[in-house]
Scaffold this motif. Structure first.
Motif, short mmCIF file in Angstrom:
data_model
loop_
_atom_site.label_atom_id
_atom_site.label_comp_id
_atom_site.label_asym_id
_atom_site.label_seq_id
_atom_site.Cartn_x
_atom_site.Cartn_y
_atom_site.Cartn_z
N TRP B 160 -1.58 6.07 -6.70
CA TRP B 160 -0.34 6.26 -5.94
C TRP B 160 -0.61 6.94 -4.61
N LYS B 161 -1.45 8.00 -4.65
CA LYS B 161 -1.78 8.70 -3.39
C LYS B 161 -2.45 7.74 -2.41
N LEU B 163 -2.31 4.45 -2.32
CA LEU B 163 -1.41 3.39 -1.86
C LEU B 163 -0.46 3.92 -0.79
N LEU B 164 0.13 5.06 -1.06
CA LEU B 164 1.17 5.55 -0.15
C LEU B 164 0.55 6.10 1.14
#
Lengths: 215, 491
Positions: B160-161, B163-164
Motif C-alpha cells: 500500500w505504501k 502504491l500510494l
C-alpha cells in the motif's frame, strides 16, 4: 456563443468541489464530488476555441467515461463491498483542511501573476483552479487515515494535473493522453484490489493500523 | 526489433496466464528472459531502427539501462524457477507473526514479472518523455502485486505504501512533463512532440522559469521512485517484504528506470543551458541520500533493510556523479551497471539465507560459513563488492567518480562522499561478517538450499562484477563512454 464565458463558471464550480472535498466527512459524498469533478474536466479540452477536431472529441468522451463514470463506480463498489464506516476521521479537521485549501487557492492566484504564462495558453481561472485541485488532492492524501479517501485524494491531484495539461492537448497526441488515462485507471483498479485485501486482513481500511514496518 | 523487445515479454505474460501447469510456465519465463537478453545484446552489434513513428528509439544511454535490466532479469528468472518450486502451494505459517498466510497464484506472479519487464523495456527504449512516463507508471502497477506475493499483513502494508507514495510521486512527474510542454509552448505550432530530438530543435525558445519548475517536479516525482532521500520511505519496506528475486529487480532495475527519467530531464536542462541548475539539485539530493543511508545502515538489524538502505546510498552516488558532471559521469555509468549486478546478487543470496534461517534479523543469523558455505562466500564477496573494495567493479567506478570530483575542484563534496562511504563500510561490515561467522543456532535445523537455481544466478552476477573490476573490455568502454556522452552533451 462565447465559450470563454462558459469556462469561468466551470472553473469556479471546480474550485467549490475542492472546498467541499476538504470539509465533507462522508465517503459517499466524496465519491460523488470526485464524479462531479470528472464531469467538469471532460469539458476542459474544449476550450479556448469552439471548433472540435475528432481526436479531441474522443478524448472528452474518454475522460467522461473514465473520470465521471468508471472511477466513481469502482470506488462506490469498493465502499459497498467492504462495508466500511461511512464517516471518516481525519488527522486534520474540516476547518483546518478548508483553511489549507483556501490558502492553496490564494497561493495559486498569486503565483499566476508571478509566472510568465505564455499568452493565450491558459483560459482565465484555469491555472489557479488546476493548482488548487492538486493541492486539495495532496491534502487529502496526507491528512486522511482512510485508504479509500487517500485514493480519492490521489484522483483529485490527478484531476488537477489533467486540467493543467488540457490546453496543451490540442497540440499533443491523443494516444498519449489515452494511455495516461489507462495507466491511472489501472492504478485505481489495483488500489481497489489492495483496499479489498486491506479490509480483509486488517478488518478496517484505516491506515493507522499500518505500524509494523519502521526503523 | 524494438517492437519485438516489447512484445516478447507481453506475449509471454499472456501465455503464462493461460498455462495451468507450473513447469512449462517457469520455462516460458526463463526463455522470454533469455530471448530478451539475446535481442538486447544483438542490438549492440546492429543499432535497431526507431519504431512506432519514433516512439520507440534506443539511444546509447537507454541501451545501457536496457542491458542492465535484461541481464538482471535473466538471473532473477533462473532463480525464480527454484524459488517457486520450493515455495509450493497452500497455507503456511508466517515466521515473524505466526499467522497463517498463502501466496499469490503463481501464474499471476509470473505474468506480472513479465509485464514488469515490458514496462521497464518501454522506459529504456523511448526518448519520448510522455511514453517514458507511461512506462514508469506501468512498472509501479506491475510490481505492486509482486511485492504482495506473500499475502500477509506486513507485505500488504508495504504494498500500500509503495502504491500510494509512488503513484503520487509519479503524478508529480506528470505535472513536470506538462510544465515542460508549457516551457516549449509555441502557439503557431500545429502539434508539439515530447520527443527529445524535437525538444532539442526548439531549445532556444524554451522559457527558463517553466523549465526549472518542470525539472524540480520531475526530479522529485521520479526521485520518489528512485529512492532519493528524503523521498525514500517506501523503499526499505517494499524491498524487505517482497520475495528476494523481486527485491533484486526493484533495486537493480526499477530504481535505474526512475533514474533514467531524471536523466532525460537533465538532458533537456543541458540542451537549454540550465545544466548548472539541474546539477546543483542532483548534487544536493545525492549528498542527502548518502548521509541518510549512512545514518540508517549503522545499527540496522534487518539484513534486507540493510541492503535497501544501501540502494538509497548508491542511488545518491549516481545522482552525485551526474551532479558533478564531466568525467564523473563515465564513472557513474559504470557504477550503475556494477550496482545493478551486485545488488541483484546480494538480494538473491539474501533469499537463500532467509530460506534456511527463517528470519531477517542480522542477530539471529549466525554461522553461515558452516551451514551454507557457498552462500556465505557469495554474501561476503557481495558485501565487499557493494562496499566498493577492490578488486570488484564498484571500486573502479567509485574511484573514478571521486577522482573526477577532486580533479574538478569539488573537494568538499568528495570529502562528504568519502565520509559517508567509510561510515557505510563499517556499518555494513559488522552485521554481515557476524552473520557469516560463529556457531549455527541450535534452533536452525534443516538443509540449506544450495542447488543450481539458488547458487548459479548470484554466482554468475558475482563473476561479472569481478570482471568489471579486473578487466573492462574495449567494447564495454565504448558503450559506457557513449552513454556518458549522451548525459554530458544532452543528445
Amino acid at each position: 456563443m462565447n465559450v470563454a464565458a462558459l469556462f469561468e463558471p466551470l472553473m469556479i464550480a471546480l474550485i467549490l468541489t475542492n472546498l467541499a472535498l476538504l470539509v465533507t466527512s462522508r465517503t459517499g459524498v466524496l465519491i460523488r464530488l470526485i464524479a462531479a469533478q470528472g464531469a467538469i474536466l471532460a469539458f476542459a479540452p474544449l476550450f479556448p476555441s469552439s471548433n472540435l477536431p475528432v481526436h479531441l472529441a474522443l478524448l472528452c468522451l474518454a475522460v467522461f467515461a473514465i473520470k465521471a463514470v468508471a472511477f466513481p463506480y469502482l470506488l462506490s463498489r469498493t465502499l459497498r463491498r467492504i462495508d466500511a464506516d461511512p464517516l471518516i476521521e481525519p488527522y486534520l479537521g474540516a476547518n483546518l483542511s478548508a483553511a489549507a485549501g483556501i490558502g492553496g487557492l490564494l497561493f495559486s492566484l498569486w503565483l499566476e501573476h508571478r509566472l510568465p504564462v505564455p499568452p493565450g495558453l491558459f483560459a482565465p481561472l484555469l491555472f489557479p483552479a488546476a493548482l488548487t485541485t492538486i493541492f486539495t488532492g495532496l491534502i487529502l492524501v496526507v491528512t486522511r487515515k482512510n485508504a479509500l479517501t487517500q485514493v480519492i485524494g490521489y484522483l483529485a491531484a490527478e484531476n488537477g494535473i489533467f486540467l493543467f495539461g488540457a490546453p496543451l492537448s490540442r497540440q499533443g497526441s491523443v494516444w498519449l493522453e489515452l494511455s495516461i488515462l489507462l495507466d491511472v485507471f489501472v492504478g485505481v483498479f489495483v488500489m481497489g484490489i489492495a483496499i479489498h485485501h486491506i479490509n480483509k486482513t486488517f478488518e478496517s481500511i484505516d491506515v493507522d493500523r499500518f505500524c509494523t514496518l519502521r526503523d | 526489433m524494438l517492437l519485438l523487445l516489447l512484445l516478447i515479454p507481453l506475449a509471454s505474460a499472456a501465455l503464462a496466464l493461460a498455462i495451468a501447469a507450473d513447469t512449462p510456465r517457469r520455462l516460458i519465463l526463463t526463455l522470454a528472459a533469455a530471448a530478451h537478453l539475446a535481442l538486447t545484446v544483438a542490438a549492440f552489434a546492429a543499432p535497431p531502427a526507431a519504431a512506432l513513428g519514433g516512439l520507440l528509439d534506443l539511444d546509447p544511454l537507454g541501451h545501457l539501462f536496457l542491458a542492465a535490466t535484461s541481464l538482471l532479469f535473466l538471473a532473477a528468472s533462473v532463480y525464480a524457477v527454484g524459488y517457486l518450486r520450493a515455495e509450493g502451494k497452500g497455507q503456511r505459517r508466517d515466521f515473524q507473526e505466526g499467522a497463517a498466510f498463502s501466496n499469490a497464484p503463481e501464474r499471476i506472479f509470473t505474468a506480472c514479472l513479465l509485464v514488469f519487464l515490458a514496462a521497464m523495456t518501454l522506459v529504456a527504449c523511448t526518448r519520448n518523455l510522455g511514453a517514458l512516463w507511461v512506462g514508469v507508471e506501468g512498472t509501479t502497477l506491475a510490481s505492486a502485486p509482486l511485492i504482495y506475493f506473500h499475502r500477509h499483513r506486513r507485505s500488504l502494508e508495504a504494498t500500500w505504501k509503495y502504491l500510494l507514495i509512488c503513484s503520487v510521486g509519479i503524478a508529480l512527474a506528470l505535472l513536470g512533463n506538462i510544465l515542460l510542454s508549457v516551457a516549449f509552448y509555441d502557439p503557431a505550432a500545429a502539434s508539439t512532440s515530447m520527443n527529445l530530438t524535437d525538444l532539442a530543435a526548439r531549445a532556444h525558445v524554451a522559457q527558463a522559469p517553466w523549465l526549472k519548475a518542470a525539472f524540480i517536479c520531475i526530479l522529485v516525482g521520479y526521485g520518489v521512485k528512485m529512492g532519493l532521500a528524503p523521498m525514500h520511505n517506501w523503499l526499505p519496506d517494499a524491498h524487505s517484504q517482497s520475495p528476494s528475486l523481486v527485491s533484486a529487480l526493484l533495486s537493480g532495475a526499477l530504481l535505474n528506470c526512475a533514474f533514467l527519467g531524471i536523466l532525460r530531464a537533465h538532458q533537456i536542462c543541458v540542451l537549454t543551458g540550465l545544466e548548472a541548475f539541474s546539477q546543483e539539485l542532483l548534487t544536493i539530493f545525492g549528498l542527502i541520500s548518502m548521509a541518510t543511508a549512512a545514518a540508517f545502515i549503522v545499527g540496522q538489524g534487518d539484513y534486507k533493510r540493510l541492503l535497501a538502505y544501501s540502494s538509497v546510498e548508491h542511488m545518491g552516488l549516481l545522482a552525485l556523479s551526474v551532479g558533478v558532471g564531466g568525467g564523473a559521469v563515465f564513472g557513474g555509468m559504470l557504477h550503475l551497471l556494477g550496482h545493478s549486478l551486485t545488488k541483484g546478487m546480494l538480494f538473491l543470496v539474501s533469499g537463500n539465507i532467509l530460506a534456511l534461517y527463517r528470519t531477517r534479523s542480522c542477530h539471529d543469523t549466525r554461522g553461515m560459513a558452516r551451514a551454507m558455505p557457498i552462500t556465505a562466500a557469495l554474501w561476503t564477496a557481495g558485501f565487499l563488492a557493494i562496499a566498493g573494495s577492490p578488486p570488484f567493479g564498484l571500486f573502479v567506478s567509485e574511484f573514478s567518480v571521486l577522482s573526477a570530483m577532486i580533479r574538478q575542484g569539488h573537494t568538499a563534496i568528495a570529502c562528504a562522499t568519502l565520509t559517508s562511504l567509510a561510515v557505510i563500510f563499517v556499518g555494513m561490515s559488522v552485521p554481515v561478517l557476524r552473520m557469516v561467522q560463529g556457531p549455527r543456532p541450535p534452533a536452525v535445523t534443516g538443509e540449506a538450499r544450495e542447488d543450481f537455481f539458488a547458487v548459479a544466478p548470484p554466482l554468475a552476477l558475482c563473476a561479472l562484477v569481478l570482471m568489471l573490476g579486473l578487466y573492462l573490455p574495449e567494447s564495454l568502454i565504448v558503450i559506457l563512454t557513449r552513454a556518458a556522452g549522451v548525459v554530458v552533451k544532452g543528445l
